[in-house]
Design an enzyme around this catalytic site. Sequence first.
Site, PDB file in Angstrom:
ATOM      1  CG  ASP A 181      -0.307  -0.238   2.519  1.00 11.22           C
ATOM      2  OD1 ASP A 181       0.909  -0.504   2.537  1.00 11.22           O
ATOM      3  OD2 ASP A 181      -0.992  -0.158   3.546  1.00 11.22           O
ATOM      4  CD  GLU A 268       7.636  -0.870  12.148  1.00 11.56           C
ATOM      5  OE1 GLU A 268       7.290  -1.072  13.352  1.00 11.56           O
ATOM      6  OE2 GLU A 268       6.860  -0.402  11.297  1.00 11.56           O
TER       7      GLU A 268
END
Length: 312
Positions: A181, A268
């Site tokens: 996306d 992350e």
Amino acid sequence: MDHLENRKFKKYLIYLIIVSCVLITWKVLSSDSEEAYISEVKECLKLFQYKLQLTPLQNMLLKKLDDIPIIYVITPTYYRYVQKAELTRISQTLMLVPNAHWVVIEDSEERTKLVSNLISDSGLKTTHLVAKTPPFEKLKAKDPRWKRHRGVEQRNKALSWLRDNLQLGKDKGFVYFMDDDNAYNVKLFSEIMKIKKVGVWPVGLVGGFNVETPVLDPGTGKVNGYKSGWKPNRPFAIDMAGFAINLDLILENAKANFSYKMEKGFQESQFLSYFTTKENLEPLADNCTKVYVWHTRTEKPVVKSEVSGYEV
Ligand SMILES: *[C@@H]1O[C@H](CO)[C@@H](O)[C@H](O)[C@H]1NC(C)=O
Ligand SMILES: *[C@@H]1O[C@H](CO)[C@@H](O)[C@H](O)[C@H]1NC(C)=O
């Protein structure tokens, strides 16, 4: 091949051979090691691809120099109306990256026809995997996006595939998580090629900011903080799209995985802490001054009626 095309092809071929001979002779005479010379020749070939569009011939020559590092691009995906449009955009960006290997992981029990067809039509080097998100982790339609971890199963599946199929020391490359996306400038992939361990760069339109970016110390030029919409004090306040890792590190640290146990929003940060420290991050994209990736996020379409016979 018709006559005209044939002549044009020969002309390019002769031109390429002459220029290559001159360059190679010059490089052999002037370079001090074989490695330096090979890398120079590769640079020359890359130049040809952009300037002359000699793709088939150039690819043939590039294949001979088979030690060119591969960028393993990991894309988790799931079925929704915009899936085909999103994957089309990603695949056509990757068509401009000669050394990309696209690893697509569907959140599905089985490989779907839509994704299989799309990736085989792309002509890219691809690996097609599936990994279903357990029901307890699935987002409900009304849940906010940050509520659950997304892509955990799929990214781990891809990491396992890399570790099972590639060999430390023999296979050279980089690993990048390329979500379906986002929008990407191909320049990002040239930046990734510069990475020694872990490279970082700004990401546009994310976290309520126009850009999230590592902040560099003006003295040392190293990362000493982050501009980030959420918890900039995280050890690595970096979006999934804002870093790539040398393949060696992925293969050396076989335990490095994403996990449902990680605190929300820390995927992350915790993943990166397996590999490096903030001080050792390599700032790319002109010292983190350029934006080559954006969290564009396609609007969810309102489809009130379906015309039969179309796979959109
Ligand atoms: C990045 O910063 C370093 C010093 O901090 C400097 O030496 C280097 O030239 C800069 N690179 C670019 C591409 O701006
Ligand atoms: C990492 O993920 C893979 C695939 O889901 C799994 O097989 C493996 O056990 C995980 N490793 C760790 C250390 O969690």
